[in-house]
Scaffold this motif. Structure first.
Motif, PDB file in Angstrom:
ATOM      1  N   TRP A  15       0.887  -1.156   0.000  1.00 31.10           N
ATOM      2  CA  TRP A  15       0.000   0.000   0.000  1.00 31.10           C
ATOM      3  C   TRP A  15       0.926   1.206   0.000  1.00 31.10           C
ATOM      4  N   PRO A  16       0.758   2.184  -0.902  1.00 26.50           N
ATOM      5  CA  PRO A  16       1.766   3.231  -1.091  1.00 26.50           C
ATOM      6  C   PRO A  16       1.836   4.283   0.021  1.00 26.50           C
ATOM      7  N   GLY A  54      -7.840 -11.690   7.251  1.00 22.53           N
ATOM      8  CA  GLY A  54      -7.488 -12.748   6.300  1.00 22.53           C
ATOM      9  C   GLY A  54      -7.104 -14.035   7.009  1.00 22.53           C
ATOM     10  N   GLU A  55      -6.387 -13.886   8.130  1.00 23.49           N
ATOM     11  CA  GLU A  55      -5.941 -15.052   8.911  1.00 23.49           C
ATOM     12  C   GLU A  55      -7.146 -15.786   9.512  1.00 23.49           C
ATOM     13  N   ILE A  56      -8.138 -15.033   9.979  1.00 20.32           N
ATOM     14  CA  ILE A  56      -9.341 -15.657  10.549  1.00 20.32           C
ATOM     15  C   ILE A  56     -10.126 -16.382   9.447  1.00 20.32           C
ATOM     16  N   ALA A  57     -10.165 -15.768   8.247  1.00 19.21           N
ATOM     17  CA  ALA A  57     -10.880 -16.385   7.112  1.00 19.21           C
ATOM     18  C   ALA A  57     -10.201 -17.678   6.672  1.00 19.21           C
ATOM     19  N   PHE A  69      -1.245  -1.703  -4.506  1.00 16.32           N
ATOM     20  CA  PHE A  69      -2.691  -1.805  -4.327  1.00 16.32           C
ATOM     21  C   PHE A  69      -3.238  -0.517  -3.720  1.00 16.32           C
ATOM     22  N   ALA A  70      -4.519  -0.265  -3.961  1.00 16.03           N
ATOM     23  CA  ALA A  70      -5.148   0.980  -3.483  1.00 16.03           C
ATOM     24  C   ALA A  70      -5.381   0.986  -1.977  1.00 16.03           C
ATOM     25  N   GLY A  71      -5.459  -0.180  -1.366  1.00  8.47           N
ATOM     26  CA  GLY A  71      -5.718  -0.251   0.075  1.00  8.47           C
ATOM     27  C   GLY A  71      -5.170  -1.528   0.675  1.00  8.47           C
ATOM     28  N   ALA A  72      -5.052  -1.527   2.007  1.00  6.95           N
ATOM     29  CA  ALA A  72      -4.493  -2.686   2.715  1.00  6.95           C
ATOM     30  C   ALA A  72      -5.371  -3.925   2.562  1.00  6.95           C
ATOM     31  N   GLN A  73      -6.694  -3.709   2.487  1.00  3.49           N
ATOM     32  CA  GLN A  73      -7.632  -4.819   2.326  1.00  3.49           C
ATOM     33  C   GLN A  73      -7.332  -5.587   1.040  1.00  3.49           C
ATOM     34  N   GLN A  74      -7.061  -4.841  -0.041  1.00  5.45           N
ATOM     35  CA  GLN A  74      -6.775  -5.490  -1.331  1.00  5.45           C
ATOM     36  C   GLN A  74      -5.453  -6.256  -1.294  1.00  5.45           C
ATOM     37  N   VAL A  75      -4.489  -5.730  -0.528  1.00 10.85           N
ATOM     38  CA  VAL A  75      -3.198  -6.444  -0.393  1.00 10.85           C
ATOM     39  C   VAL A  75      -3.456  -7.799   0.256  1.00 10.85           C
ATOM     40  N   MET A  76      -4.216  -7.781   1.355  1.00 11.88           N
ATOM     41  CA  MET A  76      -4.520  -9.027   2.076  1.00 11.88           C
ATOM     42  C   MET A  76      -5.284 -10.008   1.183  1.00 11.88           C
ATOM     43  N   GLU A  77      -6.275  -9.482   0.448  1.00 13.36           N
ATOM     44  CA  GLU A  77      -7.085 -10.357  -0.424  1.00 13.36           C
ATOM     45  C   GLU A  77      -6.245 -10.981  -1.536  1.00 13.36           C
ATOM     46  N   ALA A  78      -5.228 -10.242  -2.001  1.00 12.22           N
ATOM     47  CA  ALA A  78      -4.349 -10.787  -3.043  1.00 12.22           C
ATOM     48  C   ALA A  78      -3.567 -11.995  -2.519  1.00 12.22           C
ATOM     49  N   GLY A  91       2.986 -12.220  -0.270  1.00  7.15           N
ATOM     50  CA  GLY A  91       3.199 -11.567   1.016  1.00  7.15           C
ATOM     51  C   GLY A  91       2.839 -10.102   0.952  1.00  7.15           C
ATOM     52  N   THR A  92       3.055  -9.430   2.075  1.00  3.74           N
ATOM     53  CA  THR A  92       2.716  -8.011   2.209  1.00  3.74           C
ATOM     54  C   THR A  92       3.940  -7.249   2.696  1.00  3.74           C
ATOM     55  N   SER A  93       4.036  -5.989   2.310  1.00  5.39           N
ATOM     56  CA  SER A  93       5.126  -5.159   2.822  1.00  5.39           C
ATOM     57  C   SER A  93       4.644  -4.429   4.065  1.00  5.39           C
ATOM     58  N   ASN A  94       5.570  -3.809   4.784  1.00  2.00           N
ATOM     59  CA  ASN A  94       5.189  -2.984   5.924  1.00  2.00           C
ATOM     60  C   ASN A  94       4.214  -1.904   5.468  1.00  2.00           C
ATOM     61  N   GLY A  95       3.351  -1.491   6.386  1.00  3.23           N
ATOM     62  CA  GLY A  95       2.340  -0.505   6.049  1.00  3.23           C
ATOM     63  C   GLY A  95       1.000  -1.156   5.754  1.00  3.23           C
TER      64      GLY A  95
END
Length: 332
Positions: free
Chosen positions: A44-45, A103-106, A73-82, A90-94
Motif C-alpha cells: 500500500w503506497p 485474512g488469517e481468521i478467514a 494496491f489501493a488499500g491494505a484490504q486489497q493487499v490481504m485479499e491478493a 506476502g505483504t510489505s510494511n504498512g
C-alpha cells in the motif's frame, strides 16, 4: 507510481533475474535452481513501506538471488485479499495488521508476520488533523462533527474508537481515500480526519491543515501515548514459506537489511519514498517515519501491546474469534 514506471520496474527485475539465470547456464542444476520463484509482494503506497522500497532500489533482493515483484494496491484490504487468493505471496510494511488478521481468521494459518511497524506519539504514523483555522483544541471538540477516515474496516474502527474514547460523542465517520483528506478538510466537507502520514505533513506544508493530536492509537486504544501500536506488518504466506523455505529465509534476511538501512540512514532512505508513494520533493525530508520490529526482536511487552490492538477488534465483533498474535509471528 505510474503504470509505465511499474512496467519498467518489473521489466528491470525480470531482466536482472534473466541475466542471473544466463550466467549459470553451464552450472549444475542445483545452482540454477537458486534463482528460485518469483516473489510477489503487495504494498500500500504509504511511508511505512520504506524498508521494502529501499531493499528493492538498493538491490538487496537481487544480491540474494531473488526475483521480487512489487505489486501496488489501493488499500491494505486489497493487499490481504491478493495473498488469500494466491495473487501475491506476502505483504510489505504498512499493510494494516488488522486487515491481515481478518485474512488469517478467514483462512487460518495463511499469514506469518516477520516485521511490524510500530508507531506512537514519537514515531508518528497515525493522527487526527483539522483545518488550519479550526477552533478545535482537543478531540472532544469534534463532538457531533463529520470526521474522515481512510477506507477499510481497520481505519473506520480505529477512527470511531479514538473519537469515542477522546470524548467526541456523536461524531460521524466518513470513509475517504487518504489522498483526499487534506482537500476534503480545505473544502469544508469534513471537520476533521483520522489519517496516516504523510497526510498531516502535506496539509501542514501547504498551509491548509494542522495536527490536532498525533499518535492517537497508542493513547486511546493502548492507553499510553508512547506504547507501540503495531498497525502495519510485513508478512509472507505460510504456503510460500513451506514450498520455498530457502527463498523465504533469504527474502526475510534481505528485507531485514532494508530495515537496518532505514534505521541507520533514514535521511538517505527517504529518497526511495518517491515513485512508490505520493511523497516527493521537499515532502520526502519532512514526513515522519515509523519504527520497525523484526520477528526476532519482539519482547513479551511488544506482543502484549500487539494483542491489545487485536483484542479491540474482537471486542467490537469485527474479528469473529479472538486471534492470538503469537500464532501469527514468523519463528525463523
Amino acid at each position: 507510481m505510474s503504470q509505465a514506471n511499474h512496467s519498467t520496474r518489473r521489466t528491470l527485475l525480470k531482466a536482472g533475474a534473466t541475466s542471473a539465470a544466463l550466467g549459470v547456464l553451464g552450472a549444475p542444476a542445483i545452482v540454477r535452481a537458486q534463482s528460485g520463484p518469483k516473489i510477489r509482494i503487495g504494498y500500500w503506497p504509504i511511508a511505512a513501506g520504506l524498508p521494502f522500497y529501499s531493499a528493492i532500489e538498493l538491490g538487496y533482493f537481487k544480491e540474494a538471488g531473488l526475483d521480487v515483484e512489487a505489486l501496488k494496491f489501493a488499500g491494505a484490504q486489497q493487499v490481504m485479499e491478493a495473498v488469500l487468493s494466491g495473487r501475491a505471496d506476502g505483504t510489505s510494511n504498512g499493510t494494516g495488521s488488522a486487515n491481515i488478521a481478518i485474512g488469517e481468521i478467514a483462512q487460518p494459518g495463511t499469514f506469518k508476520i516477520f516485521c511490524s511497524n510500530p508507531s506512537n506519539a514519537k514515531n508518528v504514523l497515525d493522527e487526527v488533523i483539522v483545518p488550519v483555522n479550526s477552533p478545535a483544541k482537543t478531540m472532544a471538540d469534534l463532538k457531533g462533527k463529520r470526521v474522515a477516515s481512510g477506507p477499510g474496516i481497520q481505519n473506520v474502527t480505529l477512527a470511531k474508537t479514538v473519537l469515542e474514547r477522546g470524548g467526541a460523542t456523536g461524531a460521524t465517520v466518513v470513509e475517504l481515500p487518504i489522498g483526499q483528506h487534506v482537500a476534503a478538510l480545505a473544502a469544508g466537507q469534513v471537520d476533521g480526519a483520522y489519517t496516516l502520514e504523510p497526510t498531516g505533513t502535506i496539509g501542514r506544508m501547504n498551509g491548509t491543515t494542522r495536527v490536532l493530536e498525533p499518535g492517537v492509537i497508542a493513547r486511546y486504544v493502548l492507553g499510553d501515548p508512547m506504547a507501540p501500536w503495531f498497525g502495519g506488518s510485513a508478512s509472507l504466506s505460510s504456503e510460500f514459506i513451506k514450498k520455498n523455505p530457502d527463498a523465504a529465509k533469504k527474502f526475510i534476511a534481505a528485507y531485514g537489511k532494508g530495515v537496518n538501512y532505514v534505521r541507520t540512514k533514514s535521511v538517505e532512505a527517504r529518497k526511495y519514498l518517491k515513485g512508490y508513494t505520493a511523497i516527493e520533493g521537499a515532502l520526502t525530508g519532512e514526513v515522519p517515519l515509523a519504527a520497525y520490529t523484526m520477528y526476532n526482536e519482539f519482547t513479551p511487552a511488544d506482543v502484549a501491546h500487539f494483542q491489545k490492538f487485536f483484542d479491540l477488534f474482537s471486542e467490537k465483533g469485527i474479528f469473529t474469534s479472538r486471534l492470538m498474535v503469537d500464532s501469527m509471528l514468523y519463528k525463523g
